[in-house]
Write a protein that holds these residues in place. Structure first.
Motif, PDB file in Angstrom:
ATOM      1  N   LEU A  31      16.141  78.910  64.034  1.00  0.00           N
ATOM      2  CA  LEU A  31      15.067  78.584  63.203  1.00  0.00           C
ATOM      3  C   LEU A  31      16.189  77.602  62.430  1.00  0.00           C
ATOM      4  CD1 LEU A  31      14.593  82.053  61.559  1.00  0.00           C
ATOM      5  CD2 LEU A  31      12.699  80.590  63.391  1.00  0.00           C
ATOM      6  N   GLY A  32      17.065  77.697  61.609  1.00  0.00           N
ATOM      7  CA  GLY A  32      17.731  76.610  61.214  1.00  0.00           C
ATOM      8  C   GLY A  32      17.785  74.849  61.832  1.00  0.00           C
ATOM      9  N   ALA A  33      18.240  75.264  63.041  1.00  0.00           N
ATOM     10  CA  ALA A  33      17.955  73.793  63.800  1.00  0.00           C
ATOM     11  C   ALA A  33      16.724  73.319  64.023  1.00  0.00           C
ATOM     12  CB  ALA A  33      18.773  74.372  65.445  1.00  0.00           C
ATOM     13  N   VAL A  51      11.910  69.781  63.040  1.00  0.00           N
ATOM     14  CA  VAL A  51      10.125  69.756  61.836  1.00  0.00           C
ATOM     15  C   VAL A  51      10.425  68.851  61.577  1.00  0.00           C
ATOM     16  CG1 VAL A  51       8.142  71.048  61.315  1.00  0.00           C
ATOM     17  CG2 VAL A  51       9.776  71.793  62.990  1.00  0.00           C
ATOM     18  N   ALA A  52      11.598  68.961  60.497  1.00  0.00           N
ATOM     19  CA  ALA A  52      11.453  68.125  59.350  1.00  0.00           C
ATOM     20  C   ALA A  52      11.965  66.835  59.219  1.00  0.00           C
ATOM     21  CB  ALA A  52      12.404  68.783  58.038  1.00  0.00           C
ATOM     22  N   THR A  53      12.783  66.621  60.079  1.00  0.00           N
ATOM     23  CA  THR A  53      13.066  64.881  60.725  1.00  0.00           C
ATOM     24  C   THR A  53      11.401  64.602  61.700  1.00  0.00           C
ATOM     25  OG1 THR A  53      15.360  65.480  61.024  1.00  0.00           O
ATOM     26  CG2 THR A  53      14.997  63.727  62.030  1.00  0.00           C
ATOM     27  N   THR A  54      11.336  65.207  63.016  1.00  0.00           N
ATOM     28  CA  THR A  54      10.937  64.197  64.318  1.00  0.00           C
ATOM     29  C   THR A  54       9.199  64.399  63.720  1.00  0.00           C
ATOM     30  OG1 THR A  54      10.395  65.914  65.209  1.00  0.00           O
ATOM     31  CG2 THR A  54      12.560  64.982  65.517  1.00  0.00           C
ATOM     32  N   LEU A 102      17.877  70.938  54.692  1.00  0.00           N
ATOM     33  CA  LEU A 102      17.497  72.403  54.230  1.00  0.00           C
ATOM     34  C   LEU A 102      16.460  72.609  54.138  1.00  0.00           C
ATOM     35  CD1 LEU A 102      18.237  71.303  50.007  1.00  0.00           C
ATOM     36  CD2 LEU A 102      19.732  72.807  51.621  1.00  0.00           C
ATOM     37  N   LEU A 103      14.963  71.958  55.052  1.00  0.00           N
ATOM     38  CA  LEU A 103      14.311  72.976  55.475  1.00  0.00           C
ATOM     39  C   LEU A 103      14.444  74.561  56.348  1.00  0.00           C
ATOM     40  CD1 LEU A 103      11.132  73.266  55.223  1.00  0.00           C
ATOM     41  CD2 LEU A 103      11.445  72.062  57.425  1.00  0.00           C
ATOM     42  N   SER A 151      21.069  74.024  60.897  1.00  0.00           N
ATOM     43  CA  SER A 151      20.877  72.736  60.815  1.00  0.00           C
ATOM     44  C   SER A 151      21.627  71.777  61.184  1.00  0.00           C
ATOM     45  CB  SER A 151      19.985  72.747  59.752  1.00  0.00           C
ATOM     46  OG  SER A 151      19.557  72.375  58.854  1.00  0.00           O
ATOM     47  N   LEU A 152      23.489  71.858  60.528  1.00  0.00           N
ATOM     48  CA  LEU A 152      23.980  71.101  61.240  1.00  0.00           C
ATOM     49  C   LEU A 152      24.598  71.163  62.740  1.00  0.00           C
ATOM     50  CD1 LEU A 152      27.263  72.105  59.275  1.00  0.00           C
ATOM     51  CD2 LEU A 152      25.721  70.350  58.609  1.00  0.00           C
TER      52      LEU A 152
END
Length: 317
Positions: free
Chosen positions: A64-66, A71-74, A85-86, A214-215
């Protein structure tokens, strides 16, 4: 002892950051990133074990972090810090709800619920077309200006979170969590709100897993639901057990050793799994307390110098 640990943190941080500058080549950089992210996942799993539970849901929180970063980027075109952080923020909310429902049970029941949750999240992500479905998402790139600094940024974020987990564990709050693990009923009798404390612990661990996800998204640029199956937790648990679960340094050391072994084993074809699995089995048989349970202090303890003869005679008299 505390000063010794601070020295270890300082030396380890310096070596880790230096490695990101000295290591060249895309493959070597990818290995450094994998070690750092794996160490964070293992440490987050171990932090949840302070209350005596192993959460297989860690895999889904990494995923979910990934996907939050993707989603936030693309799709949302958010700036990099907010995109980072999303996913973790969403993970905190989901982990609190998950903990409210599941942390009332213990042991294998909690593990089975976590395993089922991982499969539900994986199947659900594969059915959402807007995020790529089974094929996954691509184009999760950090800002171009960060390209040469991305390994250093990953290492800095990971070390900051690892140190935060270490400080929390050594605080009064961490001691309360260990008390709950040792005897939950006694903890209740002294007025501790056991369920609330468990949920807080679980949310902290899940947040760190979300950051690791996320990382992972920004480092690999492509993600898919299959990347976040239950094996993510299995490998993290192996890191913890091989390194030693008595200390956060065990999770870090286990991740370093096993990721390096796996890196060399990749070229062995089908024998890769035998080498990796054999290393885990041998470590468990020969080192029940893990690598951190070995008597390392004997390696650094020098021989005491014998006092001069006249001194010994004076003491004798």
């Amino acid at each position: 002892m505390r000063n010794l640990h601070i020295r270890w943190w300082t030396v380890g941080t310096a070596l880790a950051v230096a490695a990101t500058f000295l290591v060249k080549g895309p493959y070597a950089v990818s290995v450094i990133n994998l070690i750092a992210i794996s160490a964070l996942i293992a440490a987050s799993l171990r932090f949840g074990m302070l209350i005596g539970e192993v959460s297989f849901a860690t895999s889904s929180f990494v995923g979910l972090g990934a996907y939050g970063a993707g989603v936030a980027t693309t799709l949302l075109n958010w700036p990099f810090p907010l995109a980072m952080l999303l996913g973790p923020v969403v993970v905190i909310g989901i982990s609190i709800l998950f903990g409210l429902v599941t942390l009332r049970v213990k042991g294998p029941y909690f593990m089975l619920i976590g395993f089922a949750f991982v499969e539900v999240v994986r199947i659900t992500l594969g059915k959402i077309a807007v995020i790529g479905g089974v094929a996954g998402m691509g184009g999760i790139y950090p800002p171009r200006i960060l390209d040469p600094w991305m390994p250093t940024l990953v290492m800095a974020v990971v070390i900051a979170l690892l140190f935060s987990l270490y400080v929390i564990e050594k605080s009064d709050f961490g001691k309360v969590l260990v008390a709950i693990r040792d005897n939950e009923d006694i903890a209740r009798t002294v007025g501790l709100r056991v369920l609330s404390l468990k949920i807080i612990c679980f949310a902290i661990a899940s947040f760190c897993a979300g950051v690791a996800g996320s990382l992972h998204g920004f480092v690999n640029n492509v993600i898919s639901p299959g990347d976040f199956g239950f094996l993510v937790t299995v490998f993290a648990l192996a890191f913890v057990k091989v390194g030693g679960e008595s200390s956060i340094f065990g999770a870090i050391l286990g991740a370093v050793i096993l990721v390096v072994i796996n890196t060399f084993a990749l070229g062995l074809g089908d024998a890769e799994h035998y080498v990796y699995g054999g290393a885990i089995v041998l470590a468990m048989l020969l080192m029940p307390q893990g690598l951190v349970g070995l008597p390392w202090h004997k390696c650094f303890k020098g021989r005491r110098a014998k006092p001069p003869a006249h001194v010994s005679k004076t003491v004798t008299r």
